[in-house]
Design an enzyme around this catalytic site. Structure first.
Site, PDB file in Angstrom:
ATOM      1  N   CYS A   1       0.869  -1.299  -0.017  1.00 22.16           N
ATOM      2  CA  CYS A   1      -0.357  -0.167   0.136  1.00 22.16           C
ATOM      3  C   CYS A   1       0.886   1.348   0.007  1.00 22.16           C
ATOM      4  CB  CYS A   1      -0.927   0.210   0.843  1.00 22.16           C
ATOM      5  SG  CYS A   1      -1.857   1.606   1.248  1.00 22.16           S
TER       6      CYS A   1
ATOM      7  N   CYS B   1       0.188   3.340   3.101  1.00 22.16           N
ATOM      8  CA  CYS B   1       0.754   2.846   4.604  1.00 22.16           C
ATOM      9  C   CYS B   1       2.374   3.606   5.139  1.00 22.16           C
ATOM     10  CB  CYS B   1       1.472   1.352   4.676  1.00 22.16           C
ATOM     11  SG  CYS B   1      -0.100   0.581   5.213  1.00 22.16           S
TER      12      CYS B   1
ATOM     13  N   HIS C   1      -4.334   0.667   8.172  1.00 22.09           N
ATOM     14  CA  HIS C   1      -4.541   0.419   6.741  1.00 22.09           C
ATOM     15  C   HIS C   1      -6.171  -0.374   6.724  1.00 22.09           C
ATOM     16  CE1 HIS C   1      -4.251  -0.573   2.748  1.00 22.09           C
ATOM     17  NE2 HIS C   1      -4.889  -2.025   2.774  1.00 22.09           N
TER      18      HIS C   1
ATOM     19  N   ASN D   1     -13.759   9.617  -1.647  1.00 22.43           N
ATOM     20  CA  ASN D   1     -14.086   8.602  -2.122  1.00 22.43           C
ATOM     21  C   ASN D   1     -13.665   7.624  -1.064  1.00 22.43           C
ATOM     22  OD1 ASN D   1     -15.151  10.561  -4.619  1.00 22.43           O
ATOM     23  ND2 ASN D   1     -12.887  10.017  -5.182  1.00 22.43           N
TER      24      ASN D   1
ATOM     25  N   SER E   1      -8.742   4.555  -5.269  1.00 23.61           N
ATOM     26  CA  SER E   1      -7.771   3.534  -5.758  1.00 23.61           C
ATOM     27  C   SER E   1      -7.347   2.231  -4.664  1.00 23.61           C
ATOM     28  CB  SER E   1      -6.670   4.311  -6.728  1.00 23.61           C
ATOM     29  OG  SER E   1      -6.882   5.498  -5.925  1.00 23.61           O
TER      30      SER E   1
ATOM     31  N   HIS F   1      -6.564   1.931   1.705  1.00 24.33           N
ATOM     32  CA  HIS F   1      -6.262   2.756   3.081  1.00 24.33           C
ATOM     33  C   HIS F   1      -6.900   3.618   3.482  1.00 24.33           C
ATOM     34  CE1 HIS F   1      -2.627   3.289   5.677  1.00 24.33           C
ATOM     35  NE2 HIS F   1      -3.965   4.629   6.044  1.00 24.33           N
TER      36      HIS F   1
ATOM     37  N   HIS G   1      -8.124   7.459   3.550  1.00 21.32           N
ATOM     38  CA  HIS G   1      -7.728   8.502   3.045  1.00 21.32           C
ATOM     39  C   HIS G   1      -8.964   9.209   2.073  1.00 21.32           C
ATOM     40  CE1 HIS G   1      -7.405   6.602  -0.453  1.00 21.32           C
ATOM     41  NE2 HIS G   1      -7.272   7.750  -1.010  1.00 21.32           N
TER      42      HIS G   1
ATOM     43  N   GLN H   1      -9.385  13.623   0.084  1.00 17.04           N
ATOM     44  CA  GLN H   1      -8.649  14.413  -0.805  1.00 17.04           C
ATOM     45  C   GLN H   1      -9.400  15.895  -0.397  1.00 17.04           C
ATOM     46  OE1 GLN H   1      -7.465  13.054  -4.373  1.00 17.04           O
ATOM     47  NE2 GLN H   1      -9.641  11.384  -4.134  1.00 17.04           N
TER      48      GLN H   1
HETATM   49  O1  LIG Z   1      -7.781  10.771  -6.903  1.00 12.46           O
HETATM   50  P1  LIG Z   1      -7.862   9.312  -7.178  1.00 12.46           P
HETATM   51  O2  LIG Z   1      -8.630   8.530  -6.353  1.00 12.46           O
HETATM   52  O3  LIG Z   1      -7.078   8.925  -8.069  1.00 12.46           O
HETATM   53  O4  LIG Z   1      -9.606   9.542  -8.378  1.00 12.46           O
HETATM   54  C1  LIG Z   1     -10.535   9.045  -7.992  1.00 12.46           C
HETATM   55  O5  LIG Z   1     -11.071  10.555  -7.281  1.00 12.46           O
HETATM   56  C2  LIG Z   1     -11.000  11.455  -8.709  1.00 12.46           C
HETATM   57  C3  LIG Z   1     -11.815  12.585  -8.142  1.00 12.46           C
HETATM   58  O6  LIG Z   1     -13.353  12.434  -7.266  1.00 12.46           O
HETATM   59  C4  LIG Z   1     -11.280  11.132  -9.700  1.00 12.46           C
HETATM   60  O7  LIG Z   1     -11.227  12.320 -10.232  1.00 12.46           O
HETATM   61  C5  LIG Z   1     -10.858  10.332 -10.453  1.00 12.46           C
HETATM   62  O8  LIG Z   1     -12.624   9.615 -10.837  1.00 12.46           O
HETATM   63  C6  LIG Z   1     -11.098   9.442  -8.972  1.00 12.46           C
HETATM   64  O9  LIG Z   1     -10.865   7.582  -9.885  1.00 12.46           O
END
Ligand SMILES: O=P(O)(O)O[C@H]1O[C@H](CO)[C@@H](O)[C@H](O)[C@H]1O
Ligand SMILES: O=P(O)(O)O[C@H]1O[C@H](CO)[C@@H](O)[C@H](O)[C@H]1O
Lengths: 346, 346
Positions: free
Chosen positions: A51, A54, A113, A153, A161, A164, A166, A168
């Site tokens: 990961c 981590c 994790h 997300n 993706s 873990h 997290h 943004q």
């Molecule tokens: O930034 P990550 O986690 O790779 O990507 C994810 O979040 C982003 C922000 O919402 C999006 O644009 C991506 O399509 C999604 O896969």
């Protein structure tokens, strides 16, 4: 409530965006032969050598994560926005483009994790809240950063993706579309009533209680009247604050508590790690006052019928407008019937 | 084109909605460890006994499909909108709801279960166009039907619950959000220039050719400058018509031809039955003239990198605004490099 809204197709008005959503409560009876999602409960370990989030591991950029023990944040190695993009001001007939500058960060919620927000202790979620607050102040304080979008997300189905825990933060020079819509509605109401639109809404919701999920000293969670996603929810501070920077210490804890309770209910609904995108909406950081803005957080979860059948926002929804199959009241009832203890610990 | 737009994060303006979209062309380099979709090429037979859309089969409602040989349409057995919903006009403080009436129909494109639009003959697609036209006239002509939304969800990934080639029509009493946005922009331009906004845009696009995919006597397909979905495309009639009802016979055929060519390119891109939602935007049917409206059709396909990796419109996109990873020009180039013959027939 008006009994007909339980059974009759109708549309509801979103006071924060000025847009309508179509509600078709009779439609959940339809059979489903469409796509189902995977629902594998992966056994996650507290540390995963592969990961890149981590502690102590290498990231794609070549950097190594420190052995962090509290929420940890760094610049996104694949930032969508860059602080030093060259200036663009392209205007040719009907084609129009502008530069967009910004900073994208990743916030690891915990070194562990295997966790998610509902499985974390309130004091550890409070640390995440403090980290959001710190980042908001730092990023929002930068020249040329006029909005700070904090979001998570959760779950592969939401494009996440890495499992873990997290979230943004994308901060940028222009004020995004969704914020502009809400700014306008907050402002219109403020100009007329000199009070917060969301505060007035909250007062009305607390009177009937029909869509309320949870309430503590400082926060309320509810299914908004105009919810789009099946089990959409909103967390609203009782005090009219414009942004996360204004939270007091006791509000930070109350906020962490209500996040934990809501996300436990979510996991309990289909006894799965419930996917969603969550996000904070708050006042821009362009230096203006925004007395009308009222901080809030929303959760948009895609699941509808079970851990494997989601609501698709496709043809009609993309071309016409949002449509939902269960009422906000039914969603609130379903969530309210669930235990407050996480299913994995019962 | 401005060379910096190839490599620099920027935002582009959508002249039809007045909204901006964030373009991050440098970002496709990022690795993908997230969700991948299934890509099983199911062998479909021309007739499937378990399909409720095949000729002669029973539907959920208990009705039996006739042994149709041309496009066949019927009322959706699980309609989201109903023609006779009781009147609702709910207005209590900040809660606002209204009745919404309408008729939802299903349009089977072909009796042959194994086909999709790109695999159908032009003359059979022309029959679908004629059916859309007929339904538009009939539904749009009804009292209380003020907008007719024609759309297709193709592929399980787009929430399509049955692989039999079909689309839907949802017609309703109120004018949906997306149509209101476009109406306003068309009107603003018309009031100033007494010409079609989309016509003027098309003229400009044809001059540079940068985003043009295909052109025949009556129609053009292109990747719009402000495309949101990775391989989004738009089909625009050269003649300024307001709605599908105005198509001449030769335009119907040209429209079918350009749909076929575009969807073949789509299938060829990742050698898969390419999923998308498509929809027609046209003037409302509320009795007003709408001289400013310009009929067009859009395709929103979710795939980004391969037959199994899609673009997720999640956290940032839901809370702030749309974001894309490749430019419209790159998408157009990729599509233009592909064969015009379907990969299954090469
Ligand atoms: O930034 P990550 O986690 O790779 O990507 C994810 O979040 C982003 C922000 O919402 C999006 O644009 C991506 O399509 C999604 O896969
Ligand atoms: O009507 P269907 O094909 O059962 O359903 C599909 O299309 C509808 C219209 O876009 C959506 O509301 C549904 O979420 C989707 O699954």
């Amino acid at each position: 409530m008006n009994i007909k809204l339980n059974t009759t197709p109708h549309r509801r008005y979103n006071i924060l965006t000025g847009e309508w959503i179509l509600v078709s409560p009779h439609r959940t009876k339809r059979p489903w032969q469409g796509k189902t999602e995977e629902n594998k409960t992966e056994e996650k370990t507290a540390y995963d050598a592969s990961c890149y989030l981590c502690p102590g591991n290498n990231r794609a950029s070549g950097d190594t994560n420190p052995n962090y023990t509290e929420p940890y944040t760094f610049r996104n190695d694949f930032s969508s926005l860059l602080p030093d993009s060259p200036e663009i001001d392209f205007n040719e007939g009907l084609l129009k483009a502008e530069s967009e500058r910004g900073i994208c960060k990743v916030v690891c919620f915990s070194p562990d994790h295997s966790l998610t927000l509902p499985l974390m202790e309130v004091e550890d979620i409070t640390r995440v809240v403090k980290m959001w607050k710190k980042e908001f102040a730092e990023l929002g304080g930068l020249d040329g950063i006029n909005y700070v979008q904090i979001f998570e997300n959760k779950g592969a189905i939401m494009g996440c993706s890495n499992p873990h825990p997290h979230g943004q933060i994308w901060s940028q020079s222009s004020i995004p579309t969704e914020i502009l819509k809400k700014s306008q509605k907050f402002k219109e109401y403020w100009d007329e009533h000199i009070t917060s639109l969301l505060g007035a809404y909250l007062e009305q919701e607390l009177k009937t209680g029909e869509r309320i999920l949870d309430e503590n000293e400082h926060f309320v969670s509810l299914v908004p009247y105009w919810a789009v996603w099946p089990f959409e929810a909103m967390i609203i501070p009782k005090r009219h604050i414009r942004h996360i920077g204004e939270l007091t210490e006791s509000e930070e804890i109350a906020y962490a508590e209500i996040i934990k309770k809501l996300t436990i209910k979510y996991d309990n609904l289909f006894e799965t790690s419930f996917p969603y995108s969550s996000g904070i909406h708050q006042s821009p950081t362009d230096g203006k006052e925004y007395p009308e803005w009222h901080f809030h957080m929303s959760f948009y979860p895609p699941l509808l019928r079970s851990a494997t059948v989601k609501k698709f926002m496709v043809g009609y929804e993309m071309f016409a407008g949002p449509q939902r199959d269960i009422t906000a009241e039914e969603a609130a009832n379903r969530l309210n019937e669930l235990s407050e203890i996480h299913y994995s610990k019962q």
